[in-house]
Design an enzyme around this catalytic site. Structure first.
Site, mmCIF file in Angstrom:
data_model
loop_
_atom_site.group_PDB
_atom_site.id
_atom_site.type_symbol
_atom_site.label_atom_id
_atom_site.label_comp_id
_atom_site.label_asym_id
_atom_site.label_seq_id
_atom_site.Cartn_x
_atom_site.Cartn_y
_atom_site.Cartn_z
ATOM 1 N N CYS A 1 31.156 41.184 41.367
ATOM 2 C CA CYS A 1 32.497 41.747 41.546
ATOM 3 C C CYS A 1 32.633 42.580 42.805
ATOM 4 O O CYS A 1 33.659 42.551 43.463
ATOM 5 C CB CYS A 1 32.895 42.558 40.319
ATOM 6 N N SER B 1 41.193 40.951 33.273
ATOM 7 C CA SER B 1 40.633 40.864 34.626
ATOM 8 C C SER B 1 41.579 40.239 35.627
ATOM 9 O O SER B 1 41.301 40.219 36.820
ATOM 10 C CB SER B 1 39.351 40.038 34.585
ATOM 11 N N GLY B 2 42.689 39.684 35.139
ATOM 12 C CA GLY B 2 43.576 38.940 36.023
ATOM 13 C C GLY B 2 43.239 37.472 36.099
ATOM 14 O O GLY B 2 43.813 36.731 36.893
ATOM 15 N N GLY B 3 42.309 37.021 35.260
ATOM 16 C CA GLY B 3 41.919 35.618 35.209
ATOM 17 C C GLY B 3 42.487 34.926 33.979
ATOM 18 O O GLY B 3 43.073 35.557 33.089
ATOM 19 N N VAL B 4 42.278 33.624 33.908
ATOM 20 C CA VAL B 4 42.858 32.838 32.823
ATOM 21 C C VAL B 4 42.199 33.144 31.473
ATOM 22 O O VAL B 4 42.857 33.120 30.431
ATOM 23 C CB VAL B 4 42.790 31.325 33.142
ATOM 24 N N GLY C 1 40.132 44.002 27.694
ATOM 25 C CA GLY C 1 39.817 44.061 29.116
ATOM 26 C C GLY C 1 40.446 42.875 29.824
ATOM 27 O O GLY C 1 40.033 41.736 29.619
ATOM 28 N N CYS D 1 26.482 45.748 34.232
ATOM 29 C CA CYS D 1 27.893 46.111 34.119
ATOM 30 C C CYS D 1 28.357 46.001 32.668
ATOM 31 O O CYS D 1 29.078 46.864 32.165
ATOM 32 C CB CYS D 1 28.746 45.218 35.017
#
Length: 370
Positions: free
Chosen positions: A195, A10-13, A8, A99
């Site tokens: 989110c 998320s576009g994070g580090v 998964g 979630c």
């Protein structure tokens, strides 16, 4: 043959470094971005699109396949509807816990297994350990970032198929790995907020979906002090935004209770007012990581909100399937709708939704009776 892992992203580090570490460990890695919500911010930009693009850039850097999957319907049906229903009951839900239970370690897992994945992976600060055929959820090494609280309601089956590649690392180490490998997200700020709300005004968001009605603000001695803007906008222990500063002794006021039927917001003055403290709670729909309840009565520790210090407690099972959690010491602002998460040392045992609390002083039982 290499094991297939669907991560998964998320576009994070955190998920970016997870992708790097999995690839370095020899896994066949596929990045998957979950689109759970579709709404633009005040500038007309859908942040989910931006995050998906960041995740795609990292996947391209690492040379791994990347896809976007839409779980908006599942999220609305299983998480957002629950979120709204809880607020209608006067409670304060934790949608991030739900979630994880319903989307990331349920819908996402099912999708990954249909693609013949051996494992799923997430960039959570938590750890999995197999002992005698059972899978245990352990706290992350970085105590400031430990996310086991949010994972407390996932199943044994999900845990058996899950990898947490950064769970053994400190956040600063994750940042260093990202920077040393020139990952696109190395300097990206951590996301904050729920989110589907992000960093927008929370009260404004709730007003969009739920009807609110003004009512009286009443102190615990029965004096009317002002008007509230709708009970959904307040939670137990809240200090800011009540709007009655300067009344009484000059000490800050705190939310001490809500009465839905009478539409009353109860407040108490002073951060150590006894009306703010409770000595036990009833938890409903308990969920156990190992798939079965521990032997009761159980001496362990608990958290009643994220980042709270562990509280020593005693847990008993009730005949109706709920659990009773007695605190070794009075605890401030234990809030119905939140999750009581139980621990034995480093092991997360599971979690239960807080249904009701027992006040330190019996005369304040009326404060949350609806």
């Amino acid at each position: 043959m290499r094991k297939k892992v669907i991560l998964g992203m998320s576009g994070g580090v955190d998920s970016s470094v997870s992708a790097l570490l999995l690839k370095e460990a020899g896994y066949d890695v596929i990045g998957l971005f979950m689109k759970n919500w579709d709404e633009k911010d005040e500038f007309g930009v859908c942040t989910a699109t931006e995050d998906a693009n960041d995740a795609r850039r990292v996947a391209n850097q690492l040379g791994i396949p990347f896809y976007v999957i839409n779980f908006e319907k599942e999220y609305w049906d299983r998480v957002f509807t629950y979120f709204l229903d809880e607020y209608k009951k006067g409670r304060t839900p934790n949608p991030d816990v739900m979630c994880n239970q319903e989307i990331k370690f349920n819908s996402f897992l099912d999708y990954a297994l249909k693609l013949d994945a051996d494992y799923i992976a997430m960039g959570h600060y938590a750890q999995v350990e197999k002992r005698e055929g059972k899978y245990y959820l352990l706290r992350g090494k970085d105590r400031n970032k430990d996310q086991s609280y949010f994972l407390s309601r996932i199943s044994q089956q999900a845990l058996s198929r899950t990898l947490f590649p950064i769970g053994h690392l400190e956040k600063k180490e994750v940042r260093e790995i990202a920077e040393n490998n020139n990952l696109y997200t190395a300097k990206k700020k951590d996301s904050t907020g729920i989110c589907f709300i992000g960093e927008r005004d929370f009260d404004e968001f709730l007003d969009k979906y739920l009807l609110t009605k003004e009512g009286d603000i009443v102190d615990v001695d029965g004096n009317v002090l002002g008007k509230h803007k709708g009970l959904i906008h307040y939670t137990l222990g809240q200090r800011r935004g009540i709007g009655i500063g300067g009344i009484g002794t000059g000490e800050p006021w705190f939310v001490a209770g809500k009465n839905l039927k009478k539409n009353i917001l109860y407040v108490a003055q002073g951060e150590n007012h006894p009306a703010l403290y409770s000595i036990s709670l009833i938890g409903e729909s308990p969920s156990w990581i190992l798939g079965e309840a521990p032997i009761m009565p159980l001496k362990c520790t608990a958290k009643f909100r994220y980042r709270q210090d562990d509280i020593p407690v005693t847990v008993d099972m009730l005949e109706n399937g709920n659990i009773h959690i007695g605190f070794d010491m009075p605890v401030k602002a234990v809030t119905p709708g939140q999750v009581a998460v139980l621990y034995q040392g480093e092991i997360c045992l599971g979690g239960s939704i807080i249904k009701s609390i027992e006040p330190l002083d019996k005369k304040y039982e009326y404060l949350n009776r609806n």
